[in-house]
Each structure stands twice: as C-alpha cells, then as structure tokens.
Design an enzyme around this catalytic site. Structure first.
Site, short mmCIF file in Angstrom:
data_model
loop_
_atom_site.label_atom_id
_atom_site.label_comp_id
_atom_site.label_asym_id
_atom_site.label_seq_id
_atom_site.Cartn_x
_atom_site.Cartn_y
_atom_site.Cartn_z
N ASP A 159 -2.27 -7.05 2.47
CA ASP A 159 -0.97 -6.99 1.81
C ASP A 159 -1.07 -6.19 0.52
O ASP A 159 -2.14 -6.06 -0.09
CB ASP A 159 -0.47 -8.40 1.49
CG ASP A 159 -0.18 -9.21 2.75
OD1 ASP A 159 -0.03 -8.60 3.83
OD2 ASP A 159 -0.10 -10.45 2.65
N LYS A 160 0.07 -5.68 0.07
CA LYS A 160 0.09 -4.85 -1.13
C LYS A 160 -0.52 -5.55 -2.33
O LYS A 160 -1.23 -4.93 -3.14
CB LYS A 160 1.54 -4.44 -1.45
CG LYS A 160 1.68 -3.48 -2.61
CD LYS A 160 3.12 -3.04 -2.79
CE LYS A 160 3.27 -2.09 -3.97
NZ LYS A 160 4.67 -1.65 -4.16
#
Length: 235
Positions: free
Chosen positions: A104-105
């Site tokens: 995930d970012k």
C-alpha cells in the site's frame, strides 16, 4: 543471445525503438569498434562490445533490486500522477522493471524490483505458499484470542476466509506491536484482517518475502542489487 541492435539498445534504456534507430542511422553506435548504421544488425549479447555515443552500452538481461519502500510512493512501474517505486531505482539499466507484488502507498519495507517475470510468478503464485512477514503497530490490545483467530483464518468480507496466518505479539497494550506472517496478497489484506478483530493498523512494514529478508542497513527509499546468495535462494 542475438538481438537486433535497436532492440538491444532500447531494452537497456537508451531510448525508444524509434529514437535508437535514428541514433544508429546517424552513426552514433559502434559494435566491436566498427560503426554500424543498420538497426536490424544482429548483436551477440555475450560476445559483442557495443558503444553508444562513445560510451559502453552493456546488455543486462535481468536486474534484481531490493528496495526499502518508503511511505508515499505507489507500487507500480509508471503512473501519470503518483511517484512510483521504480522511479527510486536510479541505477537501473533496464526499462522494463516492475515491483514484485504490491505494498500500500503508506506501507514501508521490503519490495523486490526486477524484470524477471518467472521469478515474480514463483513468489506471487498462491499455490507456492510463500511467506510474507510484516511488522505492525496496532491500535488496540492484541490478545491470544486474536492469535487464535488469525491461525484459523478470518473473514475479511470475501467469499472465503483468509488462509491461516501466524500472529506473534511483541507488545500488548493500547498500541500493540506484532509480527504477522501471511501467504496471500489480497487488497489491503493486513489492514482488513485487523479490522475483522476490531483493531486498526497504524504502521506497517514488510520485513521478509520468502527467503529474502530486508537489509537492515537500507533506510526508507534506499536500495541495492541482490547478492549472489540471495539470488541463489530465490532461484
């Protein structure tokens, strides 16, 4: 391996096929000290020495980088709006690199960057049951009941429960610290697993993927090529 000269040059990132064709036709490329102006000229990647604008143009079939992914970049090769993990690999010589799997970012930690599709498939295939180990800080007191639930697999709103996961409690308090081992890579999986037991992931970092362990000396955003021992273990 023999390749067309224009393909050889474009694959190592010296331009698009059309750009390197123009450079070849302008006489900017030498093969074994001879100027070659035909894009279709066949180059032996193991024997021939190629120069591009007076500098060595060495062919590399595969590249393997270990990246300590920082928060704020996305796990992709290209994106029109966001900074991508491949953008961090400044020393890359191939233009076809990609991240093996996704983080995930806002997630940090181990990410393998390569152009070896076969290796990526072996690491990501659900049938291979490759362990992925994470360190996480969790809002809420993680308990042995959570450990038991994760061991059985939890309902994250999909048709099937997650595969059994190993949850190790490092500290159990208002903000708990844990180490989690899973063998899947579903969308936001770790966050959804903790949501299923009424808790929230505050921080997440991947430490290991299969036999590949994050180099503790790499700061977020730093990377290095894999060493021979790491490649042997993976391949």
């Amino acid at each position: 391996m023999k390749l067309r000269l224009d393909k050889y040059l474009s694959e190592i990132g010296l331009g698009t096929r059309s750009e390197v064709k123009k450079a070849i036709q302008k006489g900017l490329v030498q093969v074994n000290t001879q100027f070659v102006q035909k894009p279709e000229y066949k180059v032996d990647t193991e024997k021939d020495q190629v120069m591009f604008s007076g500098k060595p143009a060495v062919y590399v079939e595969y590249e393997y980088y270990m990246l300590n992914k920082p928060a704020g970049v996305i796990s992709a090769s290209t994106d029109s709006r966001e900074r991508c993990v491949v953008d961090l690999i400044l020393s890359r010589r191939r233009k076809d690199l990609f991240p093996v799997g996704r983080l995930d970012k806002d997630t940090e930690g181990l990410l393998l960057i390569t152009n070896d599709g076969g290796l990526a498939h072996r690491l990501l295939s659900p049938k291979k049951h490759v362990d992925k180990v994470y360190y996480a800080r969790i809002q809420g007191r993680v308990t042995q009941e959570d450990v038991a639930a994760f061991r059985q697999g939890v309902d994250i709103g999909e048709e099937k429960r997650t595969l059994p996961a190993g949850l190790l409690i490092l500290t159990s308090k208002e903000v708990s610290e844990v180490e989690l081992t899973i063998q899947e890579g579903k969308f936001h999986q770790v966050k959804r697993m903790f949501q299923a037991v009424d808790k929230e992931v505050l921080y997440l970092k991947r430490l290991q993927m299969g036999p590949l362990v994050l180099d503790a000396t790499l700061k977020p955003g730093e990377y290095r090529t894999l060493n021979r021992n790491e490649l042997d273990m993976l391949c």
